[in-house]
Write a protein that holds these residues in place. Structure first.
Motif, PDB file in Angstrom:
ATOM      1  N   ARG A 156       0.845  -1.199   0.000  1.00 26.32           N
ATOM      2  CA  ARG A 156       0.000   0.000   0.000  1.00 26.32           C
ATOM      3  C   ARG A 156       0.878   1.246   0.000  1.00 26.32           C
ATOM      4  O   ARG A 156       1.891   1.287   0.696  1.00 26.32           O
ATOM      5  N   PRO A 157       0.520   2.270  -0.777  1.00 23.66           N
ATOM      6  CA  PRO A 157       1.368   3.465  -0.895  1.00 23.66           C
ATOM      7  C   PRO A 157       1.595   4.135   0.456  1.00 23.66           C
ATOM      8  O   PRO A 157       0.654   4.392   1.203  1.00 23.66           O
ATOM      9  N   TYR A 158       2.828   4.384   0.749  1.00 24.77           N
ATOM     10  CA  TYR A 158       3.218   5.101   1.966  1.00 24.77           C
ATOM     11  C   TYR A 158       4.307   6.105   1.610  1.00 24.77           C
ATOM     12  O   TYR A 158       4.064   7.312   1.559  1.00 24.77           O
ATOM     13  N   ALA A 159       5.479   5.577   1.290  1.00 31.58           N
ATOM     14  CA  ALA A 159       6.554   6.461   0.834  1.00 31.58           C
ATOM     15  C   ALA A 159       6.155   7.156  -0.467  1.00 31.58           C
ATOM     16  O   ALA A 159       6.557   8.300  -0.711  1.00 31.58           O
ATOM     17  N   THR A 160       5.346   6.477  -1.288  1.00 35.48           N
ATOM     18  CA  THR A 160       4.902   7.077  -2.555  1.00 35.48           C
ATOM     19  C   THR A 160       4.074   8.335  -2.312  1.00 35.48           C
ATOM     20  O   THR A 160       4.217   9.339  -3.006  1.00 35.48           O
ATOM     21  N   CYS A 161       3.189   8.279  -1.301  1.00 38.19           N
ATOM     22  CA  CYS A 161       2.386   9.463  -0.959  1.00 38.19           C
ATOM     23  C   CYS A 161       3.285  10.616  -0.550  1.00 38.19           C
ATOM     24  O   CYS A 161       3.072  11.768  -0.951  1.00 38.19           O
ATOM     25  N   ALA A 162       4.314  10.298   0.255  1.00 34.41           N
ATOM     26  CA  ALA A 162       5.252  11.334   0.690  1.00 34.41           C
ATOM     27  C   ALA A 162       6.028  11.898  -0.498  1.00 34.41           C
ATOM     28  O   ALA A 162       6.240  13.104  -0.592  1.00 34.41           O
ATOM     29  N   PHE A 163       6.440  11.027  -1.403  1.00 35.93           N
ATOM     30  CA  PHE A 163       7.224  11.439  -2.572  1.00 35.93           C
ATOM     31  C   PHE A 163       6.444  12.435  -3.427  1.00 35.93           C
ATOM     32  O   PHE A 163       6.948  13.502  -3.796  1.00 35.93           O
TER      33      PHE A 163
END
Length: 206
Positions: A156-163
């Motif tokens: 599930r997106p986590y670091a992607t959301c931050a990026f």
């Protein structure tokens, strides 16, 4: 900076730190750690990302040295972690803790990007500094507890959301949007992106 905005950012910062610390308490309790181990895991989770950022940017003093009150509060909380977790489970639902964690991800990521950007780092480097600030505390927590880091095993997106949110902040800064509003907008984006992707169980392709 407007006093109300300053107050809002301070509250969000405290909420983020304590949300990260509580996630450290939960993991420490699962591993049956004593008060010392609980404290180490909690501060690593809360301050790990910011410390790594400060090391890479050669920034002194470290964030937790500048904000000793947070460190003392987490120390006291770690002494009463079992009681605190019982109260937390009664007063706060999983959704509230998820939202607090998402606020932490957003605020820490954008703060890291802002600090790197102010240090004249290139845009991409500033964004990666922001992502590291937001997620690395959780990585250290999992490593200390002998777990594969969550961001490596949960699609599930986590670091992607931050990026993506950090790039939004850079774009807003390029457009000369006031820094405070840029922080609030980009943090809100990361918060909403994290909650929406979690709610609808969006997963990245393997």
């Amino acid at each position: 900076m407007h006093p109300r905005l300053t107050l809002a950012l301070t509250i969000m910062e405290a909420l983020a730190l304590f949300a990260y610390a509580i996630s450290g308490f939960i993991e420490a309790r699962t591993r049956r750690l004593d008060a010392v181990g609980t404290f180490l895991v909690a501060i690593a989770t809360a301050f790990g990302g910011g410390t790594l950022r400060d090391v890479l940017l050669e920034r002194r003093p470290f964030y937790w040295v500048e904000h000793q009150a947070y460190l003392i509060a987490i120390f006291v909380m770690s002494l009463f972690a079992p009681t605190l977790l019982k109260m937390t489970s009664r007063l706060l639902s999983e959704r509230v803790l998820l939202a607090a964690d998402a606020v932490g991800l957003g605020l820490f990521s954008i703060a890291g990007t802002s600090i790197a950007h102010d240090a004249q780092m290139p845009w991409f480097t500033s964004v990666m500094m922001g992502v590291l600030t937001g997620v690395f505390g959780g990585v250290i927590r999992d490593v200390l507890c002998n777990e594969v880091p969550l961001i490596l095993r949960d699609s599930r997106p986590y670091a992607t959301c931050a990026f993506v949110g950090c790039w939004l902040y850079v774009l807003l800064d390029y457009m000369n949007v006031d820094t405070v509003y840029g922080v609030l907008i980009a943090t809100a984006f990361i918060l909403l992106a994290r909650l929406v992707t979690f709610r609808f169980n969006v997963r990245l392709p393997h």
